[in-house]
Design a protein around this motif. Structure first.
Motif, short mmCIF file in Angstrom:
data_model
loop_
_atom_site.label_atom_id
_atom_site.label_comp_id
_atom_site.label_asym_id
_atom_site.label_seq_id
_atom_site.Cartn_x
_atom_site.Cartn_y
_atom_site.Cartn_z
N GLY A 31 0.78 -1.22 0.00
CA GLY A 31 0.00 0.00 0.00
C GLY A 31 0.81 1.28 0.00
N LEU A 32 2.02 1.22 -0.57
CA LEU A 32 2.89 2.39 -0.57
C LEU A 32 3.17 2.85 -2.00
N SER A 33 3.24 4.14 -2.18
CA SER A 33 3.68 4.67 -3.47
C SER A 33 5.19 4.78 -3.46
N LEU A 34 5.80 4.45 -4.57
CA LEU A 34 7.25 4.42 -4.64
C LEU A 34 7.80 5.82 -4.88
N LYS A 35 8.75 6.23 -4.08
CA LYS A 35 9.39 7.53 -4.26
C LYS A 35 10.39 7.42 -5.41
N PRO A 36 10.20 8.20 -6.48
CA PRO A 36 11.01 8.03 -7.70
C PRO A 36 12.52 8.13 -7.47
N ASP A 37 12.94 9.06 -6.63
CA ASP A 37 14.37 9.25 -6.44
C ASP A 37 15.02 8.10 -5.67
N LEU A 38 14.21 7.27 -5.04
CA LEU A 38 14.74 6.20 -4.22
C LEU A 38 15.52 5.18 -5.06
N LEU A 39 15.01 4.86 -6.24
CA LEU A 39 15.66 3.86 -7.09
C LEU A 39 17.07 4.30 -7.46
N LEU A 40 17.20 5.57 -7.85
CA LEU A 40 18.51 6.06 -8.26
C LEU A 40 19.49 6.09 -7.09
N SER A 41 19.00 6.40 -5.90
CA SER A 41 19.89 6.47 -4.74
C SER A 41 20.40 5.09 -4.34
N CYS A 42 19.72 4.04 -4.78
CA CYS A 42 20.10 2.67 -4.41
C CYS A 42 20.93 1.98 -5.47
#
Length: 215
Positions: A31-42
């Motif tokens: 039930g969470l929306s994915l924060k777009p910048d999170l993928l790049l930071s990982c």
């Protein structure tokens, strides 16, 4: 050039697309929306560090932690079932280095099960003398420890060892360890600071092979 150390995700295999595809369904499940910048930071960091970044991004929400673990399970199943496409020039650069008896290592932030699966699917597992994965106990990139461990096992000095990387964190790690960093960007392009850490920035592995011919 005494040895060459390869990163894996995004450098040897087009695996970042699989990682990226595994995030949305995992977070939607909880039930969470994915924060777009999170993928790049990982990109280019270990599982443990990625988990800390997720926790921070979602205010230590326990559902986000579960979603992160689910994303790893999804990606792992995909890699085990079908691997990932090899990057153009991988076989050729391995042949080039093999013909010259250059010792080779893989130093990846990914877990050993994923590293093993991709190397076997790509039919390149036997090309490497040393394989060190993200669950080896080494601090994650940009710390240089995983590269230093690989060089030690190869009996090679960092100053005469090439590190092939696609991510800024990997380049930072190679530079910090005193290696010869050659970058083949994938998801993230280098800024001026990262370029200053590189021996060379190459379009693909074919160009990286040409760069190594001068070393």
């Amino acid at each position: 050039m005494e040895a060459v150390i390869f990163d894996m995700d995004g450098l040897m295999f087009d695996s970042e697309v699989v990682w990226a595809a595994s995030w949305p369904p995992a977070f939607a499940k909880y039930g969470l929306s994915l924060k777009p910048d999170l993928l790049l930071s990982c990109v280019g960091v270990s599982r443990e560090r990625s988990a800390r970044l997720v926790g921070k991004a979602y205010g230590q929400n326990p559902q986000a932690v579960l979603a992160f673990e689910e994303h790893y399970e999804i990606a792992q199943r995909m890699f085990i079932q079908r691997g990932a496409p090899k990057k153009p020039g991988l076989d050729e650069v391995l042949d080039y280095l093999g013909d010259r008896d250059v010792p080779l290592a893989v130093a990846s932030s990914s877990p050993s099960m994923i590293v093993t699966s991709l190397l076997e699917f790509g039919c390149v597992a036997d090309r490497f003398d040393v394989v060190i994965s993200g669950d080896s106990g080494c601090p994650s990139k940009p710390h240089p420890d995983i590269f230093l461990a690989a060089a030690q096992e190869l009996c090679a000095s960092p100053s005469n060892t090439v590190v092939l990387e696609d991510s800024p964190n990997g380049i930072r790690a190679a530079h910090a360890g005193g290696f010869i960093p050659i970058m083949v960007p994938d998801v993230l392009q280098p800024d001026d600071a990262i370029r200053a850490c590189c021996h060379m920035v190459c379009e693909d592995l074919y160009e990286a092979q040409e760069a190594m011919s001068d070393l």
